[in-house]
Design an enzyme around this catalytic site. Structure first.
Site, mmCIF file in Angstrom:
data_model
loop_
_atom_site.group_PDB
_atom_site.id
_atom_site.type_symbol
_atom_site.label_atom_id
_atom_site.label_comp_id
_atom_site.label_asym_id
_atom_site.label_seq_id
_atom_site.Cartn_x
_atom_site.Cartn_y
_atom_site.Cartn_z
ATOM 1 N N ASN A 4 0.498 -1.445 -0.339
ATOM 2 C CA ASN A 4 -0.197 -0.066 -0.173
ATOM 3 C C ASN A 4 1.050 1.092 0.846
ATOM 4 O OD1 ASN A 4 -1.646 2.421 0.500
ATOM 5 N ND2 ASN A 4 -1.992 1.300 2.491
ATOM 6 N N LYS A 6 -0.076 4.184 -0.439
ATOM 7 C CA LYS A 6 -0.603 5.256 0.204
ATOM 8 C C LYS A 6 -0.635 6.588 -0.695
ATOM 9 C CE LYS A 6 0.526 3.226 5.009
ATOM 10 N NZ LYS A 6 0.357 3.714 6.263
ATOM 11 N N HIS A 90 -9.675 1.230 5.062
ATOM 12 C CA HIS A 90 -8.019 1.439 5.884
ATOM 13 C C HIS A 90 -8.833 1.891 6.535
ATOM 14 C CE1 HIS A 90 -3.891 2.440 6.765
ATOM 15 N NE2 HIS A 90 -3.535 1.265 5.796
ATOM 16 N N GLU A 92 -7.371 4.387 7.960
ATOM 17 C CA GLU A 92 -6.684 6.469 7.599
ATOM 18 C C GLU A 92 -7.472 6.480 6.637
ATOM 19 O OE1 GLU A 92 -2.679 5.661 5.571
ATOM 20 O OE2 GLU A 92 -1.983 4.854 7.473
ATOM 21 N N GLU A 162 -5.321 -4.642 10.652
ATOM 22 C CA GLU A 162 -4.029 -4.259 10.770
ATOM 23 C C GLU A 162 -4.388 -3.141 12.480
ATOM 24 O OE1 GLU A 162 -2.294 -2.913 6.890
ATOM 25 O OE2 GLU A 162 -3.591 -1.957 7.175
ATOM 26 N N GLY A 168 2.621 2.015 10.215
ATOM 27 C CA GLY A 168 3.173 3.585 9.908
ATOM 28 C C GLY A 168 4.325 4.394 11.330
ATOM 29 N N SER A 208 3.533 -1.876 10.294
ATOM 30 C CA SER A 208 5.274 -2.149 9.854
ATOM 31 C C SER A 208 6.158 -3.555 9.873
ATOM 32 C CB SER A 208 5.441 -1.498 11.389
ATOM 33 O OG SER A 208 5.061 -0.368 11.777
HETATM 34 C C1 PEP Z 1 -0.515 0.063 6.316
HETATM 35 O O1 PEP Z 1 -0.578 1.256 4.723
HETATM 36 O O2 PEP Z 1 -1.385 -0.553 5.862
HETATM 37 C C2 PEP Z 1 0.859 -0.139 6.624
HETATM 38 C C3 PEP Z 1 0.603 -1.062 7.019
HETATM 39 O O3 PEP Z 1 1.786 0.552 6.718
HETATM 40 P P1 PEP Z 1 3.168 0.193 7.215
HETATM 41 O O4 PEP Z 1 3.443 -0.902 6.791
HETATM 42 O O5 PEP Z 1 3.861 1.569 6.571
HETATM 43 O O6 PEP Z 1 2.843 0.682 8.568
#
Ligand code: PEP
Length: 256
Positions: A4, A6, A90, A92, A162, A168, A208
């Protein structure tokens, strides 16, 4: 193994990424590799991935097919440009753009109607994890949205667990924590849709994921793949994550 991106990379940077990344993963023919760039870079990504074992996804979709909805993009529009996947719900989008279980469900149905494969995200916030509410939060997200799909529809989606506190932040859930949440989700899926569909459902872990922690996560039989943000932006880093992809076996021990 899904990336992803973003709100990162221009179209030129997208093309440059694929020039490096495609040869790095060319031998990983058993892996399902998906990259989800921003909308404006989808044509460049589809073009660059055309002869590679990589599929392209969007990061969001609107639930109607067309109309006066300024700024939105529909599922048929995504399918028409060669997009195959779409991330829905997601954290976000839930946090900053008012995504709810109702909109997640509507978007998921719209994506399925257009032949797209949704990756639907659920996960708890830090205070919910600390209050021991991980299962009730993820359970409510599932019950309030995806549980209303028909079995035939649910069988065509993938889910991503998630935990919001791990996205992040550099804080990954331990493999055991992630596997526990996946096990819970799968049992919830089994209750609603039956064991066969639950066993076959791909559940990705996201939060992460990096080249140095993916091995432990993918060693958990409950974790079918990963949804990767930051570490998917660099070709070498995402390629070394893709190395840990494995073939999905639907005969899960705990369901047999
Ligand atoms: C994500 O955007 O779904 C995500 C898991 O980001 P990151 O790996 O940067 O934590």
């Amino acid at each position: 193994m899904a990336g992803n991106w973003k709100m990162y990379k221009t179209a030129a940077e997208t093309t440059a990424f694929f020039q490096k990344f495609a040869p790095m993963v060319a031998a990983a023919t058993h892996a399902e590799i998906v990259i989800c760039p921003p909308f404006v870079n989808l044509p460049a990504a589809v073009d660059a991935a055309r002869s590679a074992n990589i599929e392209i996804g969007a990061q969001d979709v609107f639930w109607l097919t067309e109309g006066a909805y300024t700024g939105e993009v529909s599922a048929p529009m995504l399918a028409a440009i060669g997009c195959r996947w779409v991330i829905i719900g997601h954290s976000e989008r839930r946090q900053y753009f008012g995504e709810t279980e109702e909109t997640v469900l509507k978007k998921t149905k719209a994506a399925l109607d257009a032949g797209l494969k949704p990756i639907v995200c659920v996960g708890e916030r830090l205070e919910e994890r600390e209050a021991g509410a991980t299962e009730s939060v993820c359970g409510a997200q599932f019950d309030g949205g995806l549980a209303s799909l028909e079995s035939e529809q649910f069988a065509r989606i993938a889910m991503a667990y998630e935990p919001v506190w791990a996205i992040g932040t550099g804080k990954t859930a331990t493999p055991e924590m992630a596997a526990g949440a996946h096990r819970f989700l799968r049992s919830r899926i089994a209750l609603r849709f039956g064991h066969k569909i639950a066993a076959a459902c791909r559940i990705l872990y996201g939060g992460s994921v990096k080249p140095d922690n993916v091995k432990g996560l993918m060693a958990q039989p409950e974790i079918d793949g990963v949804l990767v943000g930051g570490a998917s932006l660099d070709p070498a880093s995402f390629a070394s994550i893709v190395r840990f992809a494995r073939q999905l076996t639907i005969t899960r021990q705990f369901l047999s």
